[in-house]
Write an enzyme that holds these catalytic residues in place. Structure first.
Site, mmCIF file in Angstrom:
data_model
loop_
_atom_site.group_PDB
_atom_site.id
_atom_site.type_symbol
_atom_site.label_atom_id
_atom_site.label_comp_id
_atom_site.label_asym_id
_atom_site.label_seq_id
_atom_site.Cartn_x
_atom_site.Cartn_y
_atom_site.Cartn_z
ATOM 1 C CE LYS A 83 -13.137 -3.921 0.722
ATOM 2 N NZ LYS A 83 -12.524 -3.569 1.985
ATOM 3 C CE LYS A 124 -5.817 -8.316 -1.658
ATOM 4 N NZ LYS A 124 -5.835 -8.153 -0.274
ATOM 5 C CE LYS A 150 -4.385 -1.636 1.579
ATOM 6 N NZ LYS A 150 -5.374 -1.729 2.632
HETATM 7 P P1 TYM Z 1 -10.398 -5.930 3.853
HETATM 8 O O1 TYM Z 1 -11.408 -4.862 4.088
HETATM 9 O O2 TYM Z 1 -9.324 -5.693 2.855
HETATM 10 O O3 TYM Z 1 -11.110 -7.285 3.432
HETATM 11 C C1 TYM Z 1 -12.185 -7.832 4.173
HETATM 12 C C2 TYM Z 1 -12.092 -9.357 4.174
HETATM 13 O O4 TYM Z 1 -12.129 -9.866 2.839
HETATM 14 C C3 TYM Z 1 -11.004 -10.712 2.616
HETATM 15 N N1 TYM Z 1 -10.583 -10.563 1.200
HETATM 16 C C4 TYM Z 1 -10.443 -11.591 0.347
HETATM 17 N N2 TYM Z 1 -10.634 -12.920 0.480
HETATM 18 C C5 TYM Z 1 -10.424 -13.696 -0.615
HETATM 19 N N3 TYM Z 1 -10.062 -13.221 -1.828
HETATM 20 C C6 TYM Z 1 -9.868 -11.887 -2.016
HETATM 21 N N4 TYM Z 1 -9.533 -11.413 -3.208
HETATM 22 C C7 TYM Z 1 -10.048 -11.003 -0.893
HETATM 23 N N5 TYM Z 1 -9.956 -9.658 -0.720
HETATM 24 C C8 TYM Z 1 -10.278 -9.409 0.576
HETATM 25 C C9 TYM Z 1 -9.936 -10.226 3.584
HETATM 26 O O5 TYM Z 1 -8.996 -11.233 3.882
HETATM 27 C C10 TYM Z 1 -10.781 -9.858 4.792
HETATM 28 O O6 TYM Z 1 -11.038 -10.985 5.603
HETATM 29 N N6 TYM Z 1 -7.287 -5.549 7.725
HETATM 30 C C11 TYM Z 1 -8.591 -6.032 7.322
HETATM 31 C C12 TYM Z 1 -9.735 -5.448 8.119
HETATM 32 C C13 TYM Z 1 -9.634 -5.601 9.607
HETATM 33 C C14 TYM Z 1 -9.830 -6.780 10.334
HETATM 34 C C15 TYM Z 1 -9.671 -6.429 11.715
HETATM 35 C C16 TYM Z 1 -10.121 -8.093 9.988
HETATM 36 C C17 TYM Z 1 -9.357 -4.602 10.506
HETATM 37 N N7 TYM Z 1 -9.403 -5.101 11.756
HETATM 38 C C18 TYM Z 1 -9.791 -7.367 12.736
HETATM 39 C C19 TYM Z 1 -10.233 -9.044 11.024
HETATM 40 C C20 TYM Z 1 -10.082 -8.681 12.362
HETATM 41 C C21 TYM Z 1 -8.797 -5.670 5.858
HETATM 42 O O7 TYM Z 1 -8.203 -4.763 5.352
HETATM 43 O O8 TYM Z 1 -9.763 -6.384 5.245
#
Ligand code: TYM
Length: 355
Positions: free
Chosen positions: A220, A217, A115
């Protein structure tokens, strides 16, 4: 013997474009887990501030994300849906963890490297400390299980490192205050204040890749909307994106190992498998030897059948801002006492005077 109560916590950043990867990698699992666990599902708006400084957009995306959770099947009555910034203890615990975590640990985080890009000196301190806030999200509730996609694995490992270092650094104080909880460490039972949280990561086939490039991957932030299926896409959008999804020119293999070296085929078969709960091998037993021109319409139908009811419900809920605000407000009201109970102990443990 006290032990940690099983509890699930997970979060999604409200950065817009909730997509099929988020659904198959995380939210579908969240829905299943609510049958067996108490769950907290959080819209992590403080994390999103690291990438989205537009206030109106952040607020809109936060509500949209909550609507998407409910539309996907999370029950806000039985479980807690809330947004992070409403529970100020997340920030408070994150600060304590900033003082526990080491810069070297943060420097190894691949998500930060991706990032921040080339000019790391210009990245915000918030982006660098992001994993420490994530550890605070999880450990504030002393959550035992965190369902995430495998791109978050490194952050969960770091959460365990932070928990372990905190438990060790303050072990004498935790014992003195009697607020430790027993947990298994190999063959031994050790006492600590924070649990060693388990990530719940579906097998690697659940990393959903871009429809335009099977080596990236689904994300968003990909500028091409053709690269992802958004949860709010119409049936026409889905059909168009699948028809245009990149493939190679060979027919589908009969065996799953024939998908090696064919990332786009592997991804589409993986999506079909994840949606049906079958293995890739089972999918190939049905479609092996066929051309993509035969497989794609079946995938299209399956995606539309799965996502249409969710997106219809999402649209209905999203128009009802007052309801979504009530859900988030009520969720934060229920999350806050749990968070405060943990923080009271943490303040005592680290030596902040009370009263
Ligand atoms: P974020 O918002 O990027 O994504 C949310 C969830 O979706 C999963 N994900 C995917 N899984 C499979 N294939 C993909 N292409 C893909 N893109 C995203 C992510 O693994 C995630 O589970 N850091 C985290 C948010 C967060 C969080 C937490 C999660 C903040 N605090 C505490 C768990 C516990 C994030 O950026 O997810």
């Amino acid at each position: 013997m006290k032990s940690f109560k099983p509890l699930v916590f997970s979060g999604v950043q409200p950065t817009g474009n909730l997509h099929l990867g988020n659904y198959l990698g995380a939210i579908k699992r969240w829905v299943e887990l609510q049958r067996h666990y108490n769950c907290l599902y959080c819209v992590v708006d403080m994390h999103a501030l690291t990438v989205n400084p537009d206030p109106a957009e952040l607020m809109r995306h936060t509500r949209e994300m909550a609507a998407a959770f409910i539309a996907s099947g999370i029950d806000p009555q039985k479980h807690i849906i809330f947004n992070q910034s409403r529970v100020h203890q997340h920030a408070e615990l994150a600060w304590v963890f900033n003082c526990v975590a080491r810069i070297g640990w943060m420097n190894r985080m691949t998500q930060f490297k991706d990032k921040a890009g080339k000019d790391r000196e210009k990245a915000s301190l918030g982006l660098f400390a992001y994993p420490s806030l994530m550890a605070a999200d999880i450990l504030l509730y002393r959550a035992t299980h965190v369902p995430v996609g495998d791109d978050q694995k490194q952050h969960i490992e770091l959460t365990r490192d932070i928990a372990q270092k905190f438990n060790m650094d303050y072990s004498a104080r935790i014992a003195e205050l009697g607020c430790g909880v027993d947990m298994q460490a190999g063959d031994n039972t050790v006492s600590g204040f924070f649990p060693m949280t388990e990530p719940l990561i579906s097998d690697t086939s659940m990393r959903i890749m871009s429809l335009r490039d099977g080596s990236k991957k689904m994300s968003k932030s990909d500028p091409s909307s053709m690269s992802r299926i958004n949860m709010v896409d119409t049936a026409e959008d889905i059909a168009k994106k699948i028809r245009k999804a990149r493939t190679d020119s060979d027919p589908l293999p009969e065996q799953a190992d024939g998908l090696q070296g064919r990332p786009e085929a592997d991804n589409l078969v993986g999506i079909y498998a994840a949606l049906t709960g079958k293995s890739k091998q089972d999918v190939l037993a049905e479609f092996g030897g066929q051309q993509f021109s035969q497989f794609k319409p079946a995938l299209e139908d399956l995606l539309i059948a799965t996502l249409s009811p969710i997106s219809a419900e999402y649209r209905r809920l999203n128009a009802d801002t007052a309801y979504i605000d009530r859900v988030l407000h009520d969720g934060a009201k229920r999350a806050s006492p749990i968070a405060e109970a943990t923080m009271k102990h943490v303040r005592d443990i680290v030596g902040f005077p009370r009263g």
